[in-house]
Design a protein around this motif. Structure first.
Motif, PDB file in Angstrom:
ATOM      1  N   VAL A 253       0.808  -1.227   0.000  1.00  0.00           N
ATOM      2  CA  VAL A 253       0.000   0.000   0.000  1.00  0.00           C
ATOM      3  C   VAL A 253       0.841   1.276   0.000  1.00  0.00           C
ATOM      4  CG1 VAL A 253      -1.896  -1.175   1.151  1.00  0.00           C
ATOM      5  CG2 VAL A 253      -0.256   0.123   2.528  1.00  0.00           C
ATOM      6  N   ILE A 254       2.133   1.151  -0.228  1.00  0.00           N
ATOM      7  CA  ILE A 254       3.031   2.302  -0.114  1.00  0.00           C
ATOM      8  C   ILE A 254       2.578   3.492  -0.970  1.00  0.00           C
ATOM      9  CG2 ILE A 254       4.711   1.611  -1.891  1.00  0.00           C
ATOM     10  CD1 ILE A 254       6.857   2.412   0.324  1.00  0.00           C
ATOM     11  N   ASP A 255       1.921   3.240  -2.108  1.00  0.00           N
ATOM     12  CA  ASP A 255       1.488   4.323  -2.993  1.00  0.00           C
ATOM     13  C   ASP A 255      -0.004   4.628  -2.886  1.00  0.00           C
ATOM     14  OD1 ASP A 255       4.070   4.729  -4.055  1.00  0.00           O
ATOM     15  OD2 ASP A 255       3.792   3.049  -5.429  1.00  0.00           O
ATOM     16  N   ILE A 256      -0.683   4.076  -1.877  1.00  0.00           N
ATOM     17  CA  ILE A 256      -2.122   4.312  -1.721  1.00  0.00           C
ATOM     18  C   ILE A 256      -2.336   5.343  -0.609  1.00  0.00           C
ATOM     19  CG2 ILE A 256      -4.344   3.302  -1.097  1.00  0.00           C
ATOM     20  CD1 ILE A 256      -3.398   0.670  -2.290  1.00  0.00           C
ATOM     21  N   PRO A 257      -2.831   6.531  -0.970  1.00  0.00           N
ATOM     22  CA  PRO A 257      -3.084   7.550   0.056  1.00  0.00           C
ATOM     23  C   PRO A 257      -4.131   7.059   1.058  1.00  0.00           C
ATOM     24  CG  PRO A 257      -3.268   8.485  -2.156  1.00  0.00           C
ATOM     25  CD  PRO A 257      -3.172   6.996  -2.308  1.00  0.00           C
ATOM     26  N   GLU A 258      -3.923   7.362   2.318  1.00  0.00           N
ATOM     27  CA  GLU A 258      -4.875   7.044   3.377  1.00  0.00           C
ATOM     28  C   GLU A 258      -5.210   5.559   3.461  1.00  0.00           C
ATOM     29  OE1 GLU A 258      -8.292   9.616   3.094  1.00  0.00           O
ATOM     30  OE2 GLU A 258      -7.062  11.392   2.841  1.00  0.00           O
ATOM     31  N   ALA A 259      -4.261   4.708   3.103  1.00  0.00           N
ATOM     32  CA  ALA A 259      -4.505   3.263   3.152  1.00  0.00           C
ATOM     33  C   ALA A 259      -4.860   2.805   4.558  1.00  0.00           C
ATOM     34  CB  ALA A 259      -3.293   2.491   2.636  1.00  0.00           C
ATOM     35  N   ASP A 260      -4.325   3.503   5.567  1.00  0.00           N
ATOM     36  CA  ASP A 260      -4.616   3.098   6.940  1.00  0.00           C
ATOM     37  C   ASP A 260      -6.102   3.220   7.277  1.00  0.00           C
ATOM     38  OD1 ASP A 260      -4.274   5.901   6.763  1.00  0.00           O
ATOM     39  OD2 ASP A 260      -3.869   6.044   8.907  1.00  0.00           O
ATOM     40  N   GLN A 261      -6.846   4.019   6.518  1.00  0.00           N
ATOM     41  CA  GLN A 261      -8.289   4.153   6.720  1.00  0.00           C
ATOM     42  C   GLN A 261      -9.062   3.063   5.976  1.00  0.00           C
ATOM     43  OE1 GLN A 261      -9.684   8.172   6.080  1.00  0.00           O
ATOM     44  NE2 GLN A 261      -7.728   8.975   6.777  1.00  0.00           N
ATOM     45  N   GLY A 262      -8.360   2.256   5.219  1.00  0.00           N
ATOM     46  CA  GLY A 262      -8.978   1.150   4.501  1.00  0.00           C
ATOM     47  C   GLY A 262      -8.587   1.133   3.038  1.00  0.00           C
ATOM     48  N   PHE A 263      -8.385  -0.057   2.528  1.00  0.00           N
ATOM     49  CA  PHE A 263      -8.087  -0.264   1.112  1.00  0.00           C
ATOM     50  C   PHE A 263      -8.649  -1.620   0.714  1.00  0.00           C
ATOM     51  CE2 PHE A 263      -4.707  -2.419   3.279  1.00  0.00           C
ATOM     52  CZ  PHE A 263      -4.400  -3.502   2.477  1.00  0.00           C
ATOM     53  N   LYS A 264      -8.748  -1.847  -0.582  1.00  0.00           N
ATOM     54  CA  LYS A 264      -9.228  -3.140  -1.076  1.00  0.00           C
ATOM     55  C   LYS A 264      -8.040  -4.067  -1.293  1.00  0.00           C
ATOM     56  CE  LYS A 264     -11.419  -1.098  -4.470  1.00  0.00           C
ATOM     57  NZ  LYS A 264     -12.186  -0.783  -5.678  1.00  0.00           N
ATOM     58  N   LEU A 265      -8.111  -5.263  -0.740  1.00  0.00           N
ATOM     59  CA  LEU A 265      -7.097  -6.282  -0.966  1.00  0.00           C
ATOM     60  C   LEU A 265      -7.768  -7.426  -1.718  1.00  0.00           C
ATOM     61  CD1 LEU A 265      -4.207  -7.314  -0.540  1.00  0.00           C
ATOM     62  CD2 LEU A 265      -5.019  -8.388   1.563  1.00  0.00           C
ATOM     63  N   ILE A 266      -7.395  -7.553  -2.977  1.00  0.00           N
ATOM     64  CA  ILE A 266      -7.939  -8.605  -3.834  1.00  0.00           C
ATOM     65  C   ILE A 266      -6.954  -9.763  -3.799  1.00  0.00           C
ATOM     66  CG2 ILE A 266      -8.652  -9.190  -6.187  1.00  0.00           C
ATOM     67  CD1 ILE A 266      -8.947  -6.010  -6.498  1.00  0.00           C
ATOM     68  N   PHE A 267      -7.458 -10.980  -3.633  1.00  0.00           N
ATOM     69  CA  PHE A 267      -6.552 -12.124  -3.572  1.00  0.00           C
ATOM     70  C   PHE A 267      -7.193 -13.347  -4.209  1.00  0.00           C
ATOM     71  CE2 PHE A 267      -8.994 -12.038   0.295  1.00  0.00           C
ATOM     72  CZ  PHE A 267      -9.271 -13.359   0.607  1.00  0.00           C
ATOM     73  N   ALA A 268      -6.339 -14.219  -4.721  1.00  0.00           N
ATOM     74  CA  ALA A 268      -6.775 -15.436  -5.397  1.00  0.00           C
ATOM     75  C   ALA A 268      -5.634 -16.444  -5.365  1.00  0.00           C
ATOM     76  CB  ALA A 268      -7.154 -15.136  -6.848  1.00  0.00           C
TER      77      ALA A 268
ATOM     78  N   TYR B 260      -2.068  -8.276 -10.604  1.00  0.00           N
ATOM     79  CA  TYR B 260      -1.618  -8.690  -9.268  1.00  0.00           C
ATOM     80  C   TYR B 260      -0.241  -8.101  -8.991  1.00  0.00           C
ATOM     81  CZ  TYR B 260       1.635 -12.357 -10.854  1.00  0.00           C
ATOM     82  OH  TYR B 260       2.682 -13.030 -11.414  1.00  0.00           O
ATOM     83  N   GLN B 261       0.004  -7.776  -7.703  1.00  0.00           N
ATOM     84  CA  GLN B 261       1.257  -7.143  -7.301  1.00  0.00           C
ATOM     85  C   GLN B 261       2.194  -8.097  -6.574  1.00  0.00           C
ATOM     86  OE1 GLN B 261      -1.318  -4.183  -5.256  1.00  0.00           O
ATOM     87  NE2 GLN B 261       0.443  -2.866  -5.580  1.00  0.00           N
ATOM     88  N   ALA B 262       1.629  -9.082  -5.909  1.00  0.00           N
ATOM     89  CA  ALA B 262       2.451  -9.976  -5.094  1.00  0.00           C
ATOM     90  C   ALA B 262       2.084 -11.422  -5.365  1.00  0.00           C
ATOM     91  CB  ALA B 262       2.254  -9.676  -3.613  1.00  0.00           C
ATOM     92  N   GLN B 263       3.100 -12.245  -5.486  1.00  0.00           N
ATOM     93  CA  GLN B 263       2.926 -13.694  -5.606  1.00  0.00           C
ATOM     94  C   GLN B 263       3.559 -14.315  -4.372  1.00  0.00           C
ATOM     95  OE1 GLN B 263       4.434 -15.469  -9.193  1.00  0.00           O
ATOM     96  NE2 GLN B 263       4.338 -17.532  -8.349  1.00  0.00           N
TER      97      GLN B 263
ATOM     98  N   TRP C 140       2.838 -20.397   6.664  1.00  0.00           N
ATOM     99  CA  TRP C 140       3.837 -19.408   6.265  1.00  0.00           C
ATOM    100  C   TRP C 140       3.898 -19.317   4.744  1.00  0.00           C
ATOM    101  CZ3 TRP C 140       6.510 -16.040   9.232  1.00  0.00           C
ATOM    102  CH2 TRP C 140       6.486 -16.254  10.603  1.00  0.00           C
ATOM    103  N   TYR C 141       4.019 -18.077   4.262  1.00  0.00           N
ATOM    104  CA  TYR C 141       4.157 -17.796   2.832  1.00  0.00           C
ATOM    105  C   TYR C 141       5.346 -16.874   2.620  1.00  0.00           C
ATOM    106  CZ  TYR C 141      -0.274 -19.951   1.644  1.00  0.00           C
ATOM    107  OH  TYR C 141      -1.285 -20.861   1.434  1.00  0.00           O
ATOM    108  N   ARG C 142       5.976 -16.995   1.453  1.00  0.00           N
ATOM    109  CA  ARG C 142       7.118 -16.147   1.088  1.00  0.00           C
ATOM    110  C   ARG C 142       6.772 -15.301  -0.133  1.00  0.00           C
ATOM    111  NH1 ARG C 142      12.232 -19.100   1.382  1.00  0.00           N
ATOM    112  NH2 ARG C 142      12.139 -18.201   3.461  1.00  0.00           N
ATOM    113  N   TRP C 143       7.063 -14.017  -0.015  1.00  0.00           N
ATOM    114  CA  TRP C 143       6.988 -13.085  -1.143  1.00  0.00           C
ATOM    115  C   TRP C 143       8.415 -12.926  -1.611  1.00  0.00           C
ATOM    116  CZ3 TRP C 143       4.880  -7.370  -0.642  1.00  0.00           C
ATOM    117  CH2 TRP C 143       4.790  -6.797  -1.911  1.00  0.00           C
TER     118      TRP C 143
ATOM    119  N   GLN D 238       0.012 -21.204  -3.775  1.00  0.00           N
ATOM    120  CA  GLN D 238       0.378 -19.837  -4.131  1.00  0.00           C
ATOM    121  C   GLN D 238      -0.809 -18.929  -3.835  1.00  0.00           C
ATOM    122  OE1 GLN D 238       1.184 -20.257  -8.348  1.00  0.00           O
ATOM    123  NE2 GLN D 238       3.383 -20.215  -7.951  1.00  0.00           N
ATOM    124  N   LEU D 239      -0.511 -17.692  -3.505  1.00  0.00           N
ATOM    125  CA  LEU D 239      -1.534 -16.654  -3.372  1.00  0.00           C
ATOM    126  C   LEU D 239      -1.085 -15.455  -4.181  1.00  0.00           C
ATOM    127  CD1 LEU D 239      -2.371 -16.797   0.439  1.00  0.00           C
ATOM    128  CD2 LEU D 239      -3.913 -17.338  -1.446  1.00  0.00           C
ATOM    129  N   PHE D 240      -2.011 -14.840  -4.868  1.00  0.00           N
ATOM    130  CA  PHE D 240      -1.737 -13.657  -5.670  1.00  0.00           C
ATOM    131  C   PHE D 240      -2.567 -12.523  -5.091  1.00  0.00           C
ATOM    132  CE2 PHE D 240      -0.817 -17.341  -8.137  1.00  0.00           C
ATOM    133  CZ  PHE D 240       0.349 -17.020  -8.812  1.00  0.00           C
TER     134      PHE D 240
END
Length: 118
Positions: A43-58, A65-68, A80-83, A106-108
């Motif tokens: 969320v480093i580039d999401i303004p006000e993420a601490d107030q809530g953001f959408k986390l999509i996962f599959a 997708y940003q993270a595998q 335990w999972y590794r990025w 895996q999770l994306f």
């Protein structure tokens, strides 16, 4: 596979990342053990993420997708999972099984801003 893509809306509470999912019976479910640091990176580039953001996962890749995350091992009922791209490990608690019958290999994930309008 019942639901191929899912979404939750994490937010900060008492300096921790938590989320609510009434359908899964979860209220202020905290992320712990490495996952908060992963979220901070997502969320480093999401303004006000601490107030809530959408986390999509599959458990399968999807456009944008940003993270595998790769499954590592079970521990204390969670997993335990590794990025690898960010050299980060994190533990997902047994709430994982509210979304998946078994721990996915895996999770994306993708983080998106959400509207904060009243």
């Amino acid at each position: 596979m019942a639901n191929s893509m899912m979404v939750i809306a994490p937010y900060r509470y008492e300096e921790m990342w938590v989320f609510d999912d009434p359908q899964a019976g979860l209220v202020q479910e905290p992320f712990v053990s490495g996952i908060p640091q992963m979220i901070d990176r997502l969320v480093i580039d999401i303004p006000e993420a601490d107030q809530g953001f959408k986390l999509i996962f599959a458990q399968t890749p999807f456009p944008g997708y940003q993270a595998q995350l790769e499954w590592l091992r079970p521990e204390f009922g969670g997993h335990w999972y590794r990025w690898s791209a960010e050299k980060m490990d994190g533990w997902l608690c047994p709430a994982l099984f509210k979304y998946f019958a078994d721990a996915p290999p895996q999770l994306f994930c993708q983080a998106e801003a959400k509207s904060h309008d009243l």
